[in-house]
Each structure stands twice: as C-alpha cells, then as structure tokens.
Design a protein around this motif. Structure first.
Motif, PDB file in Angstrom:
ATOM      1  N   GLU A 432       0.703  -1.382  -0.180  1.00  0.00           N
ATOM      2  CA  GLU A 432      -0.084  -0.103   0.015  1.00  0.00           C
ATOM      3  C   GLU A 432       0.862   1.330  -0.110  1.00  0.00           C
ATOM      4  OE1 GLU A 432      -2.827  -0.246   3.385  1.00  0.00           O
ATOM      5  OE2 GLU A 432      -3.833  -1.966   2.497  1.00  0.00           O
ATOM      6  N   GLU A 433       1.901   1.284   0.831  1.00  0.00           N
ATOM      7  CA  GLU A 433       2.827   2.215   0.926  1.00  0.00           C
ATOM      8  C   GLU A 433       3.499   2.592  -0.515  1.00  0.00           C
ATOM      9  OE1 GLU A 433       6.927   4.009   3.475  1.00  0.00           O
ATOM     10  OE2 GLU A 433       5.631   2.192   3.859  1.00  0.00           O
ATOM     11  N   LEU A 434       4.057   1.496  -1.150  1.00  0.00           N
ATOM     12  CA  LEU A 434       4.613   1.437  -2.403  1.00  0.00           C
ATOM     13  C   LEU A 434       3.552   2.189  -3.388  1.00  0.00           C
ATOM     14  CD1 LEU A 434       6.603  -1.762  -2.570  1.00  0.00           C
ATOM     15  CD2 LEU A 434       7.432   0.624  -2.289  1.00  0.00           C
ATOM     16  N   ASN A 435       2.345   1.760  -3.536  1.00  0.00           N
ATOM     17  CA  ASN A 435       1.426   2.148  -4.453  1.00  0.00           C
ATOM     18  C   ASN A 435       1.231   3.890  -4.203  1.00  0.00           C
ATOM     19  OD1 ASN A 435       0.807  -0.199  -5.611  1.00  0.00           O
ATOM     20  ND2 ASN A 435      -0.733  -0.833  -4.286  1.00  0.00           N
ATOM     21  N   LYS A 436       1.005   4.071  -2.879  1.00  0.00           N
ATOM     22  CA  LYS A 436       0.820   5.448  -2.539  1.00  0.00           C
ATOM     23  C   LYS A 436       1.934   6.364  -3.077  1.00  0.00           C
ATOM     24  CE  LYS A 436       0.109   8.535   1.520  1.00  0.00           C
ATOM     25  NZ  LYS A 436       0.080   8.667   2.855  1.00  0.00           N
ATOM     26  N   ASN A 437       3.297   5.969  -2.786  1.00  0.00           N
ATOM     27  CA  ASN A 437       4.299   6.463  -3.281  1.00  0.00           C
ATOM     28  C   ASN A 437       4.341   6.833  -4.997  1.00  0.00           C
ATOM     29  OD1 ASN A 437       5.220   6.794  -0.723  1.00  0.00           O
ATOM     30  ND2 ASN A 437       6.668   5.150  -0.972  1.00  0.00           N
ATOM     31  N   LEU A 438       3.996   5.610  -5.605  1.00  0.00           N
ATOM     32  CA  LEU A 438       3.907   5.582  -7.024  1.00  0.00           C
ATOM     33  C   LEU A 438       2.956   6.591  -7.469  1.00  0.00           C
ATOM     34  CD1 LEU A 438       4.823   4.168  -9.767  1.00  0.00           C
ATOM     35  CD2 LEU A 438       2.951   2.625  -9.404  1.00  0.00           C
ATOM     36  N   GLN A 439       1.709   6.651  -6.775  1.00  0.00           N
ATOM     37  CA  GLN A 439       0.684   7.570  -7.089  1.00  0.00           C
ATOM     38  C   GLN A 439       1.366   9.073  -7.013  1.00  0.00           C
ATOM     39  OE1 GLN A 439      -2.075   6.659  -8.488  1.00  0.00           O
ATOM     40  NE2 GLN A 439      -2.812   8.883  -8.757  1.00  0.00           N
ATOM     41  N   GLU A 440       2.027   9.306  -5.788  1.00  0.00           N
ATOM     42  CA  GLU A 440       2.571  10.563  -5.725  1.00  0.00           C
ATOM     43  C   GLU A 440       3.395  10.976  -6.734  1.00  0.00           C
ATOM     44  OE1 GLU A 440       4.194  10.360  -1.749  1.00  0.00           O
ATOM     45  OE2 GLU A 440       2.254  10.712  -0.588  1.00  0.00           O
ATOM     46  N   ASP A 441       4.145  10.054  -7.061  1.00  0.00           N
ATOM     47  CA  ASP A 441       5.209  10.285  -8.147  1.00  0.00           C
ATOM     48  C   ASP A 441       4.638  10.514  -9.276  1.00  0.00           C
ATOM     49  OD1 ASP A 441       7.412   9.923  -6.437  1.00  0.00           O
ATOM     50  OD2 ASP A 441       7.662   7.769  -7.006  1.00  0.00           O
ATOM     51  N   ILE A 442       3.622   9.797  -9.908  1.00  0.00           N
ATOM     52  CA  ILE A 442       2.586   9.764 -10.924  1.00  0.00           C
ATOM     53  C   ILE A 442       2.147  11.554 -10.997  1.00  0.00           C
ATOM     54  CG2 ILE A 442       0.820   9.273 -12.243  1.00  0.00           C
ATOM     55  CD1 ILE A 442       1.242   6.561 -11.642  1.00  0.00           C
ATOM     56  N   GLU A 443       1.745  11.795  -9.659  1.00  0.00           N
ATOM     57  CA  GLU A 443       0.985  13.076  -9.728  1.00  0.00           C
ATOM     58  C   GLU A 443       1.913  14.127  -9.806  1.00  0.00           C
ATOM     59  OE1 GLU A 443      -1.050  13.152  -5.896  1.00  0.00           O
ATOM     60  OE2 GLU A 443      -2.845  11.708  -6.609  1.00  0.00           O
ATOM     61  N   LYS A 444       3.132  14.144  -9.211  1.00  0.00           N
ATOM     62  CA  LYS A 444       4.182  14.943  -9.301  1.00  0.00           C
ATOM     63  C   LYS A 444       4.807  15.117 -10.971  1.00  0.00           C
ATOM     64  CE  LYS A 444       8.953  16.041  -7.507  1.00  0.00           C
ATOM     65  NZ  LYS A 444      10.029  15.447  -6.677  1.00  0.00           N
ATOM     66  N   THR A 446       3.112  14.545 -13.613  1.00  0.00           N
ATOM     67  CA  THR A 446       1.926  15.165 -14.307  1.00  0.00           C
ATOM     68  C   THR A 446       1.946  16.681 -14.156  1.00  0.00           C
ATOM     69  OG1 THR A 446       0.501  13.329 -13.928  1.00  0.00           O
ATOM     70  CG2 THR A 446      -0.506  15.186 -14.429  1.00  0.00           C
ATOM     71  N   SER A 447       2.502  16.948 -12.780  1.00  0.00           N
ATOM     72  CA  SER A 447       2.198  18.516 -12.310  1.00  0.00           C
ATOM     73  C   SER A 447       3.500  19.297 -13.309  1.00  0.00           C
ATOM     74  CB  SER A 447       2.446  18.695 -11.210  1.00  0.00           C
ATOM     75  OG  SER A 447       2.505  19.931 -10.776  1.00  0.00           O
ATOM     76  N   GLU A 448       4.530  18.518 -13.282  1.00  0.00           N
ATOM     77  CA  GLU A 448       5.856  18.988 -13.944  1.00  0.00           C
ATOM     78  C   GLU A 448       5.549  19.104 -15.233  1.00  0.00           C
ATOM     79  OE1 GLU A 448       8.770  16.497 -12.625  1.00  0.00           O
ATOM     80  OE2 GLU A 448       9.255  17.285 -10.846  1.00  0.00           O
ATOM     81  N   LEU A 449       4.892  17.845 -15.893  1.00  0.00           N
ATOM     82  CA  LEU A 449       4.523  18.016 -17.351  1.00  0.00           C
ATOM     83  C   LEU A 449       3.733  19.028 -17.701  1.00  0.00           C
ATOM     84  CD1 LEU A 449       4.931  16.653 -20.121  1.00  0.00           C
ATOM     85  CD2 LEU A 449       3.149  15.393 -19.559  1.00  0.00           C
ATOM     86  N   GLU A 454       2.794  24.529 -19.896  1.00  0.00           N
ATOM     87  CA  GLU A 454       2.185  26.035 -19.793  1.00  0.00           C
ATOM     88  C   GLU A 454       3.386  26.938 -20.270  1.00  0.00           C
ATOM     89  OE1 GLU A 454      -0.053  29.171 -18.907  1.00  0.00           O
ATOM     90  OE2 GLU A 454      -0.546  27.218 -19.234  1.00  0.00           O
ATOM     91  N   LYS A 455       4.841  26.653 -19.799  1.00  0.00           N
ATOM     92  CA  LYS A 455       6.015  27.469 -20.263  1.00  0.00           C
ATOM     93  C   LYS A 455       6.063  27.466 -21.670  1.00  0.00           C
ATOM     94  CE  LYS A 455       8.526  26.876 -15.980  1.00  0.00           C
ATOM     95  NZ  LYS A 455       9.711  26.005 -15.287  1.00  0.00           N
ATOM     96  N   LEU A 456       5.787  26.414 -22.177  1.00  0.00           N
ATOM     97  CA  LEU A 456       5.962  26.230 -23.694  1.00  0.00           C
ATOM     98  C   LEU A 456       4.952  27.090 -24.444  1.00  0.00           C
ATOM     99  CD1 LEU A 456       7.367  25.085 -26.164  1.00  0.00           C
ATOM    100  CD2 LEU A 456       5.757  22.946 -26.050  1.00  0.00           C
ATOM    101  N   ARG A 457       3.455  27.071 -23.912  1.00  0.00           N
ATOM    102  CA  ARG A 457       2.543  27.898 -24.380  1.00  0.00           C
ATOM    103  C   ARG A 457       2.931  29.356 -24.240  1.00  0.00           C
ATOM    104  NH1 ARG A 457      -0.816  23.889 -22.413  1.00  0.00           N
ATOM    105  NH2 ARG A 457      -1.262  24.940 -20.424  1.00  0.00           N
ATOM    106  N   LYS A 458       3.416  29.815 -23.150  1.00  0.00           N
ATOM    107  CA  LYS A 458       4.011  31.257 -22.679  1.00  0.00           C
ATOM    108  C   LYS A 458       4.934  31.624 -24.011  1.00  0.00           C
ATOM    109  CE  LYS A 458       2.464  31.470 -17.900  1.00  0.00           C
ATOM    110  NZ  LYS A 458       2.917  31.660 -16.589  1.00  0.00           N
ATOM    111  N   ALA A 459       5.844  30.437 -24.027  1.00  0.00           N
ATOM    112  CA  ALA A 459       7.113  30.915 -25.042  1.00  0.00           C
ATOM    113  C   ALA A 459       6.587  31.274 -26.372  1.00  0.00           C
ATOM    114  CB  ALA A 459       7.956  29.973 -24.955  1.00  0.00           C
ATOM    115  N   GLU A 460       5.624  30.249 -26.784  1.00  0.00           N
ATOM    116  CA  GLU A 460       5.170  30.338 -28.215  1.00  0.00           C
ATOM    117  C   GLU A 460       4.329  31.784 -28.528  1.00  0.00           C
ATOM    118  OE1 GLU A 460       2.583  27.008 -28.594  1.00  0.00           O
ATOM    119  OE2 GLU A 460       4.481  25.723 -29.138  1.00  0.00           O
ATOM    120  N   LYS A 461       3.675  32.019 -27.309  1.00  0.00           N
ATOM    121  CA  LYS A 461       2.711  33.212 -27.469  1.00  0.00           C
ATOM    122  C   LYS A 461       3.743  34.793 -27.275  1.00  0.00           C
ATOM    123  CE  LYS A 461      -1.491  31.938 -24.714  1.00  0.00           C
ATOM    124  NZ  LYS A 461      -2.262  32.151 -23.526  1.00  0.00           N
ATOM    125  N   GLU A 462       4.949  34.577 -26.298  1.00  0.00           N
ATOM    126  CA  GLU A 462       5.853  35.526 -26.524  1.00  0.00           C
ATOM    127  C   GLU A 462       6.317  35.778 -27.942  1.00  0.00           C
ATOM    128  OE1 GLU A 462       8.223  38.918 -25.199  1.00  0.00           O
ATOM    129  OE2 GLU A 462       6.452  37.814 -24.462  1.00  0.00           O
TER     130      GLU A 462
END
Length: 734
Positions: A432-444, A446-449, A454-462
């Motif tokens: 369960e702990e490993l699954n929780k860590n895996l989920q957190e890694d996936i969410e992290k 996804t957030s970084e992606l 968002e940075k790429l879209r801002k760069a394209e707009k600029e």
C-alpha cells in the motif's frame, strides 16, 4: 547415451595423446622450432589447463623478445590473446591482440593482420563497443579480400551481421548475414549454412517477423536433422517454440518443447532444459494455467541456479511473480519479486560468452559438489542406521522424544502460522505504501509536465508577439517613409507659396502707390508693373502648388486609411475584396521592398467578394511578402535583380492568392518543416520562425490550404486557396 560416452572418451583420449605428443616434441626441440611448437601446444591447452598454457606461451614470448624474433613474438601475442579471450578477460586479450597487430604491420603479414583485426572486433563486440568492433571487422573484410579468401570474407560478414543485430539495425544485419550465407552455399559448407540460417532467423525474430523467422529456422532444422546434429536440432526447436508462444500457437510450441527436452535430457544439457522449462511456463501462463506455469518456472529456476544463469533466473522470477499475483498468491508474488531484484542485481555487463563460460565452470563445480554431497549423505545414512539401532535399545526414551517432537512441531506450526499472518500484514502495508508513493510520483510528474506545457505555451505566445512586433516595425518604417515623401513636397510647396506671396505683396504695395498718383498713364504703368513682378506667373505657380499639396494630402490620407484598415483588429468578418486588401498592404510595404525587388501585380478584376476578417488576410499577405523580400535579400539578386509577383484569381471554385519570388528557394526536405512553429531558413536574428505557422493557422480557419513550389536557388511560390462560400457565389453571379 553409451555412444555419446564412447565419443567423449575417444575425444579425451585423442586430446590427451595430442597434448602428450606435443609436449614430447617441444622437449625434443630447441631454438626457434621449439617455441613455434610451444605456441601450438599452448593453444591446445587453452580452456583445459590455462595455467600450463601460460607457461608455454610466456616462454615463447620471452624467446621472441630475447632472440629478436618478431614473427614468433607476433604469433605468441596473438595466441595469448586467444587464451585471455576464452577466459573472458576481454580487455587483457585486447592488449595482446593490439601488440600482435603492431608487429604484423611491421612485418607486413596480411594473414596475421586479418586475424588480429578479426580478434579485436570480437573483443570490442564482447565489451558492447559495437562502433569500434565494426571498424575492426570492416578492416578485416578488406584484408580478407586481399588474401582472396572467401571463407574469411564469409566469417567477417557473419560477425558484421551480429554487430548490426546488437545495435538493432536489423536490415544491415540481414544484409551481411545473407552475404555470408551466399558464400557458404557457393562453397557447400553445410554446417556454416545451417548456422547462418539460425542467425538470420534470430534477426527476423528480433524484428517480430515471426513467419519469416519460423521458415528460416525450418531450413536450419532440416540441415541439422540430415547431419544428425541432435543438440543443434534441440536448440532450433527451442527457438521455434519461443516464437510459437509469441504468436499464441501453444500446441505447436509444446510439441517442439517435448522433442527438444528429450534431446537435452539425452545429452544431460541442464541449461537447455532450463530454457525449455521457461518457455513451457510462458505457454501455460498465456493459457491461464497458472499452477502448471509456476511448476515449470520453478524447475527452470532450479536448473538455471545450478548453471548460474542469472538472466534466466531473473526472467523466471518475473513471470512467476505475475502468475502468483494473478492467482491471488500475493505473498509468493512478493517473494518472487524480491528474488527477481536479487537476480537483477547479480547480473553484470559481461558478454554472453563470459556468462556461458562461467555457467559451465559452475556446473562442473556443482557436479563435484553433488558427488561430495552424495558421499556425505551415504555416511549420514549409515550414522542414522546406527542411531536407529541404539534407539531401539531404549524404547521409552524414543517414545518420549517423539511426543516431545510432536508438541514442538505443533508449537512451531502455530508460531509459523502467526508469523506468516504478521508477514502478510506487513507486506500488505508495504505494498500500500509503495502504491501511495507511486501515485505521488505520477501526480508530481503530471504536475511537472503541465508546468512545462504552460511554459511552452507562454514561450510560443511571446515569440508570436515578437514576430508581430517585427512585422509592425516593418510596417511603421514603410508608412514613415511613404508619408515623409508627400510631407516633404508640402513643405517645399509652402516655402514656394511663401516666396510667391512676398512677391505678390510687393506688387500690391507698388500698385497702391501707383493708385495714389491717379494719372492718365496709370493703366499702362499697372500693366508694366504686372509684367515686372510676373503676377500672372505667380498666380499660376500658386495654383500648381496648391494642386500638388492637395495630391500629397490625398496620398497621406490613402496611407493612413490603409494602415487603419490593417492595424485595427477585430474578429468581425465582412464581404471584402481580397484585391483591395492586397493593394492596402502594398501601399505600406512597397517602400521596404522596392530597394530589393520589383513588384509585379496581376489581380483578377472579376474576383468575387469573400467573407473574411480584413486584418487576418492582411496578416497573410504581409507575412508572404516579408518572406519573399528576405529571401531575395539573402540571394545574389538583392541589388536590383529581385522580382516579387502577386497574382489573384479563381480556380476550381476556389479563390487563390499567389506570391512568388526569385530568391534563395529551398529543398523538398524543408517543405514539411516550413509551417512548424519556430522553424526558419533565415539567418540568425532575421526571424522567429512563426510567420508561415501563423499563415497556415489562419488559412485552416477558413477551410483553405497552401501549395508550395520551390527549388534551391530558383525562388519559391506560395499559393493559398480559399473555398468559395455561398456569399461569394451570389456576389459573383450578381
């Protein structure tokens, strides 16, 4: 089996006779001849008695150095490299082959140049340095050609096929393997032909072209059956079974494995049996018979552990964990995963030849250990028999021990059960702990992606904003120049009018003075006064200057009107004339173009109105003209030979707008990239690479498309098509 044993005994006796004969011969010789035979003897001892082999080969090396015999030294170094290579000491082997290669170059010995280049290729292939391996193999191929030895050429083609297969260039692998096959077929080398069919089939399998792989394996199998090469027959059947599992033909796979296993058992090949049991397990796993699959994986693990083949151990534990997990045996699955990790950690980056050699050595040690274990077990049995006899003499003690043992067993069982329950609970919490860590890694992740996007879209707009500012700067420069000319005319005209008014004022002043005299000659004097001050001409000049100023003001008004139409942006669409849009753009851009190129315009006067946004179509024309101007500026025609042509018309119920130039042009390999954001063919600092990307996005909004024609040095033609809508057709018909 008796026949096999007889053959092995015969080979051993023959080998022993050969080695003994060579030893006697070496002892009886002296000088150069002795050490030449010592090299041969060392090669015979390699793999059976490496220590003694090194004694003879080092003696030959010492003689070659002391007696200054480079030929002996060259051969001895190469033979020593072979011994190290067979031991899996690839780097040390490479040093010896390199020393031998240097001597072969000095002696201009083509035969040993070939042998050393081929051996160096084998060293770097074993070290997974495939680029360096291919360099040595191609050099060896050239040397084989100089020697006019087709067998050597075929051997190198085979080696190159292995290199290209290792780097996953399967087409290259098939090319060289087939070249080797053709030579072996030409020379009727049956065993080598079968070997090449096997290698080619493996490459097809790696490409997932299973049909071709099976057909080629069948050819190899046919040869091995005819040659009665039973062990190779078993290997081919094993390879084919693996493919049949991949294509889900499990019945055929199991039939092949049954035959292959019988042969491996006949030859006591435990490694082959381990491979077969693994494939059995894979087949039954796919058939969802997880108990049978686990049984075969367990057998394969036992055989693989006996042979020390950690790759196979790892694969077995991996699939066993999957089978246990599907079966709901989570504790067993967790244990298998732990074993999988342990096996994976034990694996190193050594070549397969080294692994097989180690496995063979470990197998021999294991056999000896089994023999020792058998003797120990026999002694233990005898001790147990003695102990049993003694226990019979003390029956009551035995009964007591048995009862105590039963109590202890019950207690141990209870403790084990409790411990197992505790372990299951701990494993569940850990999972369960490993699954929780895996989920957190996936969410992290996804957030970084999302942040990156968002940075790429801002760069394209600029970048798009910068590109628009560049276009706006070009437009403003053109407008400034165009307005400057008429304002200069107005300024000069006003100076001329001022001077004319001064002259007219003088005339009026003298006329007033004359009027005060009021004599009969006044009319004649007024006429002379008019001629003196050229009053008639003054009025004509003032009239011409006023007309000129009016035209200049009208030109400024036209420029301002065109600029207002293009620069005032909104999302409204109206029925516009594309020809008017082109004309407005030319008004503000012709100044920035006229120093680089001549503009030719062919606009269809009957072009229908088109419902569109005025500013979006203006943006298309501005970007196309800007690209055409820059292409001419970077060519050799920028000093007066440049030409930009603008054409409009109707074709196949579509309005088209075409801009062509005789600038630098571009190749067909760049056409697909032109409309990608940030791609540009201009020199650094001349553009953001967004102009054509913006053009394409606007054209696609209106359901249109763009055709491009260009060749390097011949300019480019961009034609944009807009589909005629209902409004267009109604206006055209009216």
């Amino acid at each position: 089996m008796r026949l096999l044993v007889s053959i092995l005994i015969f080979c051993a006796v023959t080998f022993a006779d050969t080695v003994d004969s060579l030893k006697n011969l070496v002892s009886s010789l002296s000088g150069k001849a002795k050490y030449e035979k010592s090299i041969v003897l060392a090669q015979e001892l390699s793999g059976t008695d490496d220590s003694l082999a090194f004694v003879y080969i080092n003696g030959s090396i010492d003689f070659g150095q002391t007696a200054e015999e480079p030929g002996i030294l060259m051969k001895a170094r190469h033979a020593k490299g072979d011994i190290f290579f067979n031991m899996g000491e690839f780097k040390t082997a490479g040093e010896e082959f390199k020393n031998s290669l240097i001597l072969a170059e000095k002696l201009d010995d083509t035969e040993y140049l070939y042998e050393n280049c081929k051996s160096m290729g084998g060293v770097f292939y074993s070290l997974s340095d495939y680029k360096t391996a291919s360099i040595f193999y191609f050099k060896a191929l050239d040397l084989a050609g100089l020697l006019e030895d087709e067998i050597k050429q075929a051997d190198i083609f085979n080696d190159l096929g292995s290199v290209f297969d290792a780097i996953k260039d399967y087409e290259g692998s098939l090319k060289y393997s087939n070249q080797a096959l053709l030579i072996y077929q030409k020379l009727n080398r049956t065993t080598d032909i079968a070997k090449m069919y096997n290698n080619i089939a493996i490459t097809f399998n790696n490409k997932h072209e299973y049909k071709e792989a099976l057909e080629t394996f069948e050819k190899a199998l046919k040869i091995y059956k005819a040659e009665k090469s039973r062990l190779y027959e078993a290997i081919i059947l094993n390879n084919m079974a693996s493919i049949y599992v991949a294509v889900k033909n499990y019945e055929k796979a199991i039939d092949n494995l049954n035959v292959s296993n019988d042969i491996f058992r006949e030859y006591s090949d435990s490694y082959g049996i381990a491979l077969n049991n693994h494939i059995y397990g894979r087949a039954y796993y796919d058939l969802k018979n997880y108990d049978a699959a686990n049984a075969y994986f367990r057998k394969s693990i036992d055989y693989a552990e006996d042979n020390g083949v950690y790759t196979l151990i790892k694969d077995n534990y991996y699939y066993k964990a999957k089978a246990d997990s599907v079966s709901g045996k989570f504790k067993d699955a967790y244990y298998s995963l732990q074993k999988y990790v342990e096996a994976n950690e034990k694996l190193n980056e050594e070549s397969r030849n080294r692994e097989i050699y180690d496995a063979m050595s470990k197998n021999e040690l294991l056999q000896k250990e089994k023999q020792n274990s058998s003797l120990i077990r026999d002694n233990e049995i005898k001790k147990l028999e003695i102990e049993k006899q003694r226990q019979i003499n003390n029956f009551f003690i035995v009964i007591f021990i048995m009862i105590a043992g039963l109590v202890l067993f019950a207690y141990s069982t209870f403790k084990i059960k409790s411990r197992n329950e505790q372990l299951v609970k701990e494993y569940s919490l850990r999972i369960e702990e490993l699954n929780k860590n895996l989920q957190e890694d996936i969410e992290k992740a996804t957030s970084e992606l999302n942040e990156s996007n968002e940075k790429l879209r801002k760069a394209e707009k600029e970048a798009a904003r910068i590109d628009k500012l560049v276009s706006l700067g070009t437009m403003v420069a053109g407008i400034t120049h165009e307005i400057k000319n008429p304002t200069q005319v107005i300024k000069l005209s006003m100076d001329s009018i001022r001077l004319s008014l001064n002259d007219l004022a003088v005339f009026i002043y003298e006329l007033i003075k004359l009027n005060k005299k009021s004599n009969k000659k006044s009319a004649e004097e007024i006429k002379k006064l008019i001629e003196k001050h050229k009053v008639t001409k003054l009025f004509g000049d003032i009239k011409s200057l006023v007309i000129s100023n009016k035209k200049s003001v009208e030109l400024i008004d036209q420029i301002v009107t065109s600029t207002n139409k293009i620069s005032y942006f909104n999302r409204e669409t109206n029925d516009n004339l594309i020809n008017d849009i082109i004309s407005d753009v030319l008004v503000i851009m012709k100044n920035s173009i006229k120093y680089s190129a001549t503009i030719e315009v062919e606009l269809d006067p009957n072009l229908p109105r088109y419902r569109c946004n005025y500013q979006e179509i203006s943006q298309i024309v501005i970007n196309l003209l800007t690209n055409a101007r820059d292409a001419i500026a970077e060519s050799d025609k920028h000093s007066g030979g440049g030409l930009i042509k603008i054409v409009s018309g109707v074709e196949n119920e579509k309005i088209f707008l075409e801009v062509s130039d005789n600038g630098t042009g571009f190749g067909s390999d760049q056409t697909d990239k032109l409309f990608e954001a940030f791609y540009t063919t201009k020199t650094s600092g001349k553009g953001q690479g967004l102009g054509l990307s913006i053009v394409k996005s606007i054209v696609e909004i209106y359901g249109g498309f763009i055709s491009v024609k260009s060749n390097p040095g011949e300019g480019a033609t961009f034609r944009i098509y807009f589909p005629l809508n209902k409004t267009d057709k109604e206006v055209e018909n009216a």
